[in-house]
Design an enzyme around this catalytic site. Structure first.
Site, short mmCIF file in Angstrom:
data_model
loop_
_atom_site.label_atom_id
_atom_site.label_comp_id
_atom_site.label_asym_id
_atom_site.label_seq_id
_atom_site.Cartn_x
_atom_site.Cartn_y
_atom_site.Cartn_z
N LYS A 283 62.58 60.96 -53.14
CA LYS A 283 63.89 60.51 -53.60
C LYS A 283 64.25 61.20 -54.91
O LYS A 283 63.52 61.12 -55.91
CB LYS A 283 63.89 58.98 -53.82
CG LYS A 283 65.28 58.44 -54.15
CD LYS A 283 65.29 56.93 -54.16
CE LYS A 283 64.84 56.37 -55.49
NZ LYS A 283 65.80 56.58 -56.60
N ASP B 214 69.65 60.01 -54.01
CA ASP B 214 70.05 58.65 -54.41
C ASP B 214 70.98 58.73 -55.62
O ASP B 214 70.59 58.43 -56.74
CB ASP B 214 68.76 57.87 -54.73
CG ASP B 214 69.03 56.45 -55.24
OD1 ASP B 214 70.09 55.88 -54.93
OD2 ASP B 214 68.14 55.91 -55.94
N LYS C 67 74.10 57.29 -55.47
CA LYS C 67 74.92 56.06 -55.40
C LYS C 67 76.39 56.34 -55.73
O LYS C 67 76.95 55.79 -56.69
CB LYS C 67 74.38 55.01 -56.37
CG LYS C 67 72.95 54.58 -56.10
CD LYS C 67 72.54 53.44 -57.01
CE LYS C 67 71.12 53.02 -56.80
NZ LYS C 67 70.12 54.01 -57.24
N ASP D 33 83.32 55.61 -55.97
CA ASP D 33 84.58 56.16 -56.45
C ASP D 33 85.65 55.99 -55.38
O ASP D 33 85.40 55.35 -54.34
CB ASP D 33 84.37 57.66 -56.81
CG ASP D 33 85.22 58.08 -58.01
OD1 ASP D 33 86.42 57.77 -57.99
OD2 ASP D 33 84.68 58.69 -58.94
N THR E 28 68.61 45.82 -56.70
CA THR E 28 67.44 44.92 -56.75
C THR E 28 67.14 44.46 -58.19
O THR E 28 66.32 43.58 -58.39
CB THR E 28 66.19 45.62 -56.17
OG1 THR E 28 66.18 46.99 -56.60
CG2 THR E 28 66.22 45.60 -54.66
N ARG F 154 57.45 53.22 -59.63
CA ARG F 154 56.45 52.89 -60.64
C ARG F 154 55.17 52.25 -60.08
O ARG F 154 54.12 52.37 -60.70
CB ARG F 154 57.10 52.00 -61.71
CG ARG F 154 58.03 52.79 -62.61
CD ARG F 154 58.97 51.93 -63.40
NE ARG F 154 60.00 51.31 -62.58
CZ ARG F 154 60.99 50.58 -63.04
NH1 ARG F 154 61.11 50.36 -64.34
NH2 ARG F 154 61.89 50.08 -62.22
O1 C5P Z 1 59.99 52.22 -60.00
P1 C5P Z 1 60.66 51.44 -58.91
O2 C5P Z 1 59.80 51.33 -57.66
O3 C5P Z 1 61.23 50.12 -59.36
O4 C5P Z 1 61.90 52.37 -58.50
C1 C5P Z 1 62.87 51.97 -57.58
C2 C5P Z 1 63.77 53.12 -57.31
O5 C5P Z 1 64.75 52.72 -56.34
C3 C5P Z 1 64.54 53.60 -58.53
O6 C5P Z 1 64.64 55.02 -58.42
C4 C5P Z 1 65.92 53.00 -58.40
O7 C5P Z 1 66.92 53.84 -58.89
C5 C5P Z 1 66.06 52.89 -56.88
N1 C5P Z 1 66.92 51.82 -56.39
C6 C5P Z 1 66.76 50.49 -56.72
N2 C5P Z 1 67.61 49.54 -56.24
C7 C5P Z 1 68.61 49.88 -55.44
C8 C5P Z 1 68.80 51.22 -55.07
C9 C5P Z 1 67.92 52.18 -55.57
O8 C5P Z 1 65.79 50.15 -57.42
N3 C5P Z 1 69.41 48.95 -54.92
#
Ligand code: C5P
Length: 237
Positions: free
Chosen positions: A31, A58, A60, A63, A122, A214
């Site tokens: 991603k 990603d 997002k 617009d 999330t 992470r």
């Molecule tokens: O580090 P972590 O596992 O929390 O990363 C989640 C990834 O998913 C991040 O890159 C974040 O931008 C992306 N994301 C998210 N929630 C969403 C869409 C994308 O956490 N609804």
């Protein structure tokens, strides 16, 4: 099928590619999000493709229809496997984006990328949605409405937390893709995420792919973290 999408949330082009090489045996989709893309531009996407890997772009998009469509066409020409836009851009933007992408792919013989809609991030919780956004129905109802709007507009699926995956599967059918971020293995910290779920539970709730950043990259032993998450996924199927 490999279910983990690794979030390359880093600044540096070279380091992102090192991560792709390091995990390439076990991960097919990487991603590229706002942080990496804002630092490197599309070059990093091309370099990941040169390594035979797929990209989930990603960015997002959020617009008006004309602008979202222009960005979607650029993502399509880059050859990404999937990209996303905010469902709250509205039905017209989603439909226009899909139609224009389909037309371009037919005209230029490009494999059509999967187009996904972001529902509710999330990192947001129910009380923020009610108290700060003033949305009076429940977060689940909001996510269901946004998902159904995406389905009707012809999108391939949505990004949603594991807590809403089963409900989306029920209302949008078995072919609608559900991509779930906010994944936290039991040993990992929640960080800024609010609606988290373990890999096993998210798969059991019906997610097709898990976006993990992470929980792998910030662990002392990232190889071991990935192995443990994969094991959890295997035992959930
Ligand atoms: O580090 P972590 O596992 O929390 O990363 C989640 C990834 O998913 C991040 O890159 C974040 O931008 C992306 N994301 C998210 N929630 C969403 C869409 C994308 O956490 N609804």
């Amino acid at each position: 099928m490999k279910r983990i999408i690794l979030a390359l949330d880093v600044d540096d082009h070279g380091y992102a590619l090192e991560l792709v090489d390091k995990f390439s045996e076990n991960i097919d989709i990487f991603k590229v999000g706002l942080q990496l893309f804002s630092n490197t531009g599309p070059a990093v996407v091309r370099d990941i493709h040169d390594r035979g890997k797929k990209v989930f772009l990603d960015l997002k998009f959020h617009d008006i229809p004309n602008t979202v469509s222009g960005a979607a066409l650029a993502a399509t020409r880059l050859g990404v496997y999937m990209f996303n836009m905010h469902t709250s851009s509205g039905p017209e933007a989603m439909q226009r984006c899909r139609d224009d992408v389909v037309e371009l792919c037919l005209k230029e013989n490009i494999e059509r990328p999967k187009i996904l809609g972001v529902t509710v991030l999330t990192s947001l919780a129910q009380d923020t949605l009610r108290d700060e956004f003033g949305i009076q129905h429940t977060l689940r109802t909001h996510v269901r409405n946004l998902s159904k709007m995406a389905l009707k507009a012809g999108l391939d699926g949505v990004i949603a937390s594991g807590h809403e995956a089963a409900m989306i599967r029920n209302s949008c059918g078995k072919d609608f893709l559900i991509i779930t971020p906010g994944i936290r293995a039991s040993w990992a910290l929640p960080d800024d995420q609010k609606r988290t779920m373990t890999p096993r539970d998210a798969m059991r709730e019906g997610a097709d792919f898990l976006v993990v950043g992470r929980s792998i990259l910030k662990q002392e032993d990232s190889d071991k973290a990935l192995d443990l998450i994969q094991l959890e996924i295997l035992t959930s199927l």
